[in-house]
Design an enzyme around this catalytic site. Sequence first.
Site, short mmCIF file in Angstrom:
data_model
loop_
_atom_site.label_atom_id
_atom_site.label_comp_id
_atom_site.label_asym_id
_atom_site.label_seq_id
_atom_site.Cartn_x
_atom_site.Cartn_y
_atom_site.Cartn_z
N ASN A 9 -41.61 65.35 20.52
CA ASN A 9 -41.26 63.94 20.71
C ASN A 9 -39.94 63.69 19.98
O ASN A 9 -39.91 63.62 18.76
CB ASN A 9 -42.38 63.06 20.13
CG ASN A 9 -42.04 61.58 20.18
OD1 ASN A 9 -41.03 61.19 20.77
ND2 ASN A 9 -42.88 60.76 19.56
N TRP A 10 -38.88 63.57 20.76
CA TRP A 10 -37.55 63.43 20.15
C TRP A 10 -37.29 62.02 19.63
O TRP A 10 -36.25 61.77 19.02
CB TRP A 10 -36.47 63.84 21.17
CG TRP A 10 -36.50 65.28 21.56
CD1 TRP A 10 -37.29 66.27 21.02
CD2 TRP A 10 -35.70 65.93 22.55
NE1 TRP A 10 -37.04 67.47 21.62
CE2 TRP A 10 -36.05 67.30 22.57
CE3 TRP A 10 -34.72 65.49 23.44
CZ2 TRP A 10 -35.47 68.23 23.43
CZ3 TRP A 10 -34.13 66.41 24.30
CH2 TRP A 10 -34.50 67.76 24.29
N LYS A 11 -38.20 61.10 19.93
CA LYS A 11 -38.05 59.70 19.49
C LYS A 11 -36.64 59.20 19.87
O LYS A 11 -36.11 59.62 20.89
CB LYS A 11 -38.38 59.58 18.01
CG LYS A 11 -39.78 60.15 17.70
CD LYS A 11 -40.31 59.82 16.34
CE LYS A 11 -41.69 60.45 16.16
NZ LYS A 11 -42.31 60.14 14.89
N HIS A 95 -48.24 55.72 21.27
CA HIS A 95 -47.73 56.30 20.02
C HIS A 95 -47.81 55.22 18.93
O HIS A 95 -47.59 54.04 19.19
CB HIS A 95 -46.29 56.78 20.20
CG HIS A 95 -45.83 57.58 19.03
ND1 HIS A 95 -45.42 57.00 17.84
CD2 HIS A 95 -45.77 58.92 18.83
CE1 HIS A 95 -45.12 57.96 16.98
NE2 HIS A 95 -45.33 59.14 17.55
N GLU A 97 -45.86 54.33 16.72
CA GLU A 97 -44.65 53.49 16.57
C GLU A 97 -44.61 52.41 17.65
O GLU A 97 -44.13 51.30 17.41
CB GLU A 97 -43.40 54.39 16.60
CG GLU A 97 -43.28 55.19 15.30
CD GLU A 97 -42.66 56.56 15.44
OE1 GLU A 97 -41.95 56.82 16.42
OE2 GLU A 97 -42.91 57.39 14.53
N GLU A 167 -52.73 61.64 15.77
CA GLU A 167 -51.60 61.56 14.86
C GLU A 167 -51.91 60.56 13.76
O GLU A 167 -51.69 59.35 13.93
CB GLU A 167 -50.34 61.09 15.61
CG GLU A 167 -49.91 62.00 16.72
CD GLU A 167 -48.43 61.85 17.03
OE1 GLU A 167 -47.72 62.86 16.95
OE2 GLU A 167 -47.98 60.73 17.33
N GLY A 173 -43.84 61.75 9.85
CA GLY A 173 -42.53 61.62 9.23
C GLY A 173 -42.56 61.56 7.71
O GLY A 173 -41.57 61.24 7.08
N SER A 212 -46.01 65.71 10.85
CA SER A 212 -45.37 66.68 9.97
C SER A 212 -45.75 68.13 10.29
O SER A 212 -45.92 68.95 9.38
CB SER A 212 -45.66 66.34 8.50
OG SER A 212 -45.16 65.05 8.17
N GLY A 233 -42.60 65.74 15.88
CA GLY A 233 -41.48 64.82 15.80
C GLY A 233 -40.26 65.51 15.23
O GLY A 233 -39.56 66.27 15.93
N GLY A 234 -40.02 65.32 13.95
CA GLY A 234 -38.79 65.80 13.30
C GLY A 234 -38.46 67.25 13.57
O GLY A 234 -37.31 67.60 13.87
P1 13P Z 1 -43.27 64.09 12.65
O1 13P Z 1 -43.53 65.47 13.18
O2 13P Z 1 -41.83 63.83 12.38
O3 13P Z 1 -44.17 63.76 11.50
O4 13P Z 1 -43.65 63.05 13.83
C1 13P Z 1 -44.88 63.17 14.45
C2 13P Z 1 -44.89 62.29 15.64
O5 13P Z 1 -44.89 61.08 15.53
C3 13P Z 1 -44.87 62.91 16.97
O6 13P Z 1 -45.14 62.00 17.97
#
Ligand code: 13P
Length: 250
Positions: A9-11, A95, A97, A167, A173, A212, A233-234
Amino acid sequence: MRKILVAGNWKMHGSKAMVDALTRGVLEGVESTPAVDLAVFPPNLFLGQVQALAEGTRLNWGAQTLNPHAEGAFTGEVSAAMLRDFGCRYVLVGHSERRSLFGESDADVAARFEAAVAAGLEPVLCLGETLEEREAGATEAVVARQLDAVIERVGAAGFAQATLAYEPVWAIGTGLTASPEQAQAVHAFLRNKLVALDGTIGGQTRILYGGSVKPANAADLFAQEDIDGALVGGASLTAEDFVGICRGAS
Ligand code: 13P
């Protein structure tokens, strides 16, 4: 056997140059990884670019959200049919967010899930509790509520081509990962709920872990019985880390 799915997920990250380098880097890197399924979720603007690079390869792609309406006066929004037009196989729904920053309720998430299924997209339903909810012992109640809202809308059949992603909000994050045992316990709980609904669907639905995930912790997570991959994510923003996570599936 459920095949591992590693999804990035590149956000809201990227540029044309970065998307080009990252997609090419992933495609090259995964040539030497185990035969996991792969997906990336770029910002919508870059879907066409990823499609051009990844069409005909092992790499699938999808969007980070969708609007549940078919079309109309919904300024700024993107429909399921538009995502299909850009070759998307998957779409994230719910998600944390989207839930916390953009006010998506359980009912909103269920409507998006239903619209995705109706258009032939495979929704990846994200679920998870906050730190406060975990400390209050409410983890199972929270993820059950989030899942039940979708079950009520689409029934068991709606999950035939769907994926869950657990998640925990406190692990997103933050560098804090749920331990493999903590994650496994919630994954088993979610799977049991699906199995109670439909044994076949419950047994075959992939449940990803997100929060993470890195190359260093992926293998221990994937070794758990009910962890069928990762939503990253990251660490999905560098090809090396994303590919390193794929190696955790061996
Ligand atoms: P991180 O891997 O940066 O913690 O993010 C997880 C995430 O929200 C994937 O959708």
